[in-house]
Design an enzyme around this catalytic site. Structure first.
Site, PDB file in Angstrom:
ATOM      1  N   ASP A  14      35.230 -30.089 -16.618  1.00 56.69           N
ATOM      2  CA  ASP A  14      34.818 -29.105 -15.617  1.00 56.69           C
ATOM      3  C   ASP A  14      33.355 -29.331 -15.239  1.00 56.69           C
ATOM      4  O   ASP A  14      32.469 -29.208 -16.079  1.00 56.69           O
ATOM      5  CB  ASP A  14      35.021 -27.693 -16.188  1.00 56.69           C
ATOM      6  CG  ASP A  14      34.900 -26.603 -15.144  1.00 56.69           C
ATOM      7  OD1 ASP A  14      34.106 -26.772 -14.215  1.00 56.69           O
ATOM      8  OD2 ASP A  14      35.605 -25.583 -15.277  1.00 56.69           O
ATOM      9  N   HIS A  44      37.553 -28.225 -12.828  1.00 57.60           N
ATOM     10  CA  HIS A  44      37.374 -26.828 -12.416  1.00 57.60           C
ATOM     11  C   HIS A  44      38.525 -26.293 -11.565  1.00 57.60           C
ATOM     12  O   HIS A  44      38.694 -25.088 -11.419  1.00 57.60           O
ATOM     13  CB  HIS A  44      36.055 -26.707 -11.640  1.00 57.60           C
ATOM     14  CG  HIS A  44      35.496 -25.324 -11.608  1.00 57.60           C
ATOM     15  ND1 HIS A  44      35.285 -24.573 -12.736  1.00 57.60           N
ATOM     16  CD2 HIS A  44      35.112 -24.525 -10.573  1.00 57.60           C
ATOM     17  CE1 HIS A  44      34.785 -23.392 -12.406  1.00 57.60           C
ATOM     18  NE2 HIS A  44      34.681 -23.340 -11.100  1.00 57.60           N
ATOM     19  N   SER A  68      36.181 -18.906 -12.145  1.00 54.59           N
ATOM     20  CA  SER A  68      34.827 -19.318 -11.780  1.00 54.59           C
ATOM     21  C   SER A  68      33.966 -18.116 -11.361  1.00 54.59           C
ATOM     22  O   SER A  68      33.773 -17.208 -12.148  1.00 54.59           O
ATOM     23  CB  SER A  68      34.954 -20.366 -10.676  1.00 54.59           C
ATOM     24  OG  SER A  68      33.707 -20.890 -10.340  1.00 54.59           O
TER      25      SER A  68
END
Ligand SMILES: *[C@@H]1O[C@H](CO)[C@@H](O)[C@H](O)[C@H]1NC(C)=O
Ligand SMILES: *[C@@H]1O[C@H](CO)[C@@H](O)[C@H](O)[C@H]1NC(C)=O
Ligand SMILES: *[C@@H]1O[C@H](CO)[C@@H](O)[C@H](O)[C@H]1NC(C)=O
Ligand SMILES: *[C@@H]1O[C@H](CO)[C@@H](O)[C@H](O)[C@H]1NC(C)=O
Length: 402
Positions: free
Chosen positions: A348, A377, A180
């Site tokens: 996600d 995620h 991320s």
């Protein structure tokens, strides 16, 4: 579900109202008994050692004075031979910390899996999170301390950490794994410093987020609130740090209502509760959210409304002063030559498939991409099937490139 968001914001309020040391190093261990996993109340080195691995702690000072906590697992559990091992640096997500890579059991935490596979594992911590709250001259009670976003993480933190690791290990190059925001800052660092990018053998981007106009997470949506209101709630300093007195109750809540906590995590990040070990949610909330700057949140708020992966937009007049142009400069990720491997998830809520489809063709040297339709995620770091589906492949690529 909104209670968690309210909690995040209230932590922000308390934090902006007056900074009290957020260091969890001296937490009250008596809560331990009531939570299922004692790691909730341990610091990073303690967690590493708890599972039987050697651990080392370092402080890395960035060019602009931030002092970052970097942790190392120099060897596997049963292998004390610390002879030359390839170094792998792992950088966590937005509001995360180094514990993200060691939150599960040794067999399904990427940090431990890599140590057992023969790698020299280094875990970073972004400026302003639980473990990286020091600066050479500034204090977290000062507004100036918090004038950073993922831009500065890419510009200063990543280069400082990677140079430190290469210097310390005497190696010419290093592997980079970013989840991320850890990928976001990787893109920025490798775009800004081509010489550094050359020394990164492979960039593994797990659920990378750049421009994210299609992100659906409630954590992103809540930033749609008008700017003055957000400022009123969040202020100008840090946000979403843990408050000591809430840590005990929150972990206990997730020990007793573990399924509920797993649902909240999936509500925020997408994915299926079936792929989360709900018996470990107390550990997950015990260390997250680890905090960041309000400026970082506002930079993300901007990227949630644009297709352009770019520096902070101060408005045309201020931009002119800062950047010598009216629009903020874009990060030209096409220019990055580093071999890059990407994993994405169909559910996600931060790295949405639509945004991913725009990002992937921009990666010049994409050596590998795999998409898991059911993943959210957090599955990249906590998914029960992550070891067989992704970690093994990461090791295969590491071996190929070393
Ligand atoms: C973590 O805990 C260990 C042992 O309790 C201690 O020696 C170390 O200084 C702590 N690290 C931090 C960053 O507080
Ligand atoms: C690399 O390490 C040496 C000592 O081992 C130190 O003198 C030097 O300043 C370091 N360089 C960087 C860039 O950290
Ligand atoms: C799930 O977490 C619990 C508690 O830490 C642990 O005992 C169990 O082995 C974990 N299950 C898996 C499949 O990792
Ligand atoms: C600002 O931009 C102009 C035109 O793009 C250029 O001529 C000038 O040298 C730049 N100034 C600075 C300080 O970079």
């Amino acid at each position: 579900m909104w209670c968690l968001l309210v909690l995040l914001c209230s932590q922000g309020v308390a934090f902006s109202a007056g900074f009290t040391s957020a260091s969890t190093a001296d937490v009250d261990i008596s809560h331990c008994k009531k939570s299922r996993n004692p790691e909730c109340f341990m610091n990073v080195s303690e967690i590493i050692r708890y599972h039987g691995y050697p651990s080392e702690e370092y402080e890395v000072t960035t060019e602009d004075g931030y002092i970052l906590a970097v942790y190392r697992i120099p060897a596997g559990r049963n292998d004390r031979n610390t002879g030359q091992r390839p170094a792998v640096f792992l950088q966590h997500a937005f509001l995360g910390d180094a514990t993200h890579w060691i939150s599960n059991l040794p067999s399904n935490s990427l940090g431990f899996v890599l140590a057992d596979a023969g790698y020299d594992v280094w875990l970073g911590n972004s400026r302003g999170n639980t473990w990286s709250l020091k600066h050479k001259t500034l204090k977290p009670c000062q507004k100036e301390f918090w004038q950073f976003s993922f831009n500065e993480m890419g510009k200063y933190d990543i280069p400082a950490e990677l140079n430190f690791i290469m210097n310390k290990t005497g190696q010419k190059d290093v592997f980079y794994i970013g989840h991320s925001e850890g990928s976001t800052s990787g893109f920025i660092a490798f775009y800004m410093y081509p010489e550094l990018a050359k020394r990164v053998k492979v960039f593994f981007a797990l659920g990378p987020v750049t421009a994210c106009p299609h992100a659906t997470s409630p954590l992103v949506k809540i930033t749609n609130l008008p700017e003055p209101l957000l400022r009123l709630v969040l202020g100008y300093k840090g946000a979403a740090h843990q408050i000591k007195f809430l840590k005990g109750p929150v972990t206990q809540l997730c020990t007793s209502l573990d399924k509920f906590c797993a649902h909240i995590l999936c509500y925020i990040a997408g994915g299926s509760v079936k792929n989360i070990n709900s018996s470990r949610t107390d550990m997950y909330v015990g260390h997250s959210p680890a905090g960041t700057s309000v400026h970082d949140i506002f930079h993300w708020r901007q990227l949630a409304h644009t297709d352009r992966f770019q520096a902070y937009d101060y408005g045309s007049k201020e931009n002119m002063k800062k950047y010598n142009q009216t629009a903020p400069p874009a990060y030209k990720i096409e220019e990055i030559k580093t071999p890059t491997a990407v994993w994405s998830g169909g559910q996600d809520t931060f790295a949405d498939p639509t945004d991913m489809a725009r990002l992937l063709p921009r990666i010049t040297n994409l050596i590998y991409h795999e998409h898991f339709p059911a993943w959210g995620h957090l599955d990249f770091i906590w998914g029960l099937d992550a070891p067989e589906k992704m970690y093994l492949k990461i090791i295969e690529i590491l071996r190929k490139y070393f």
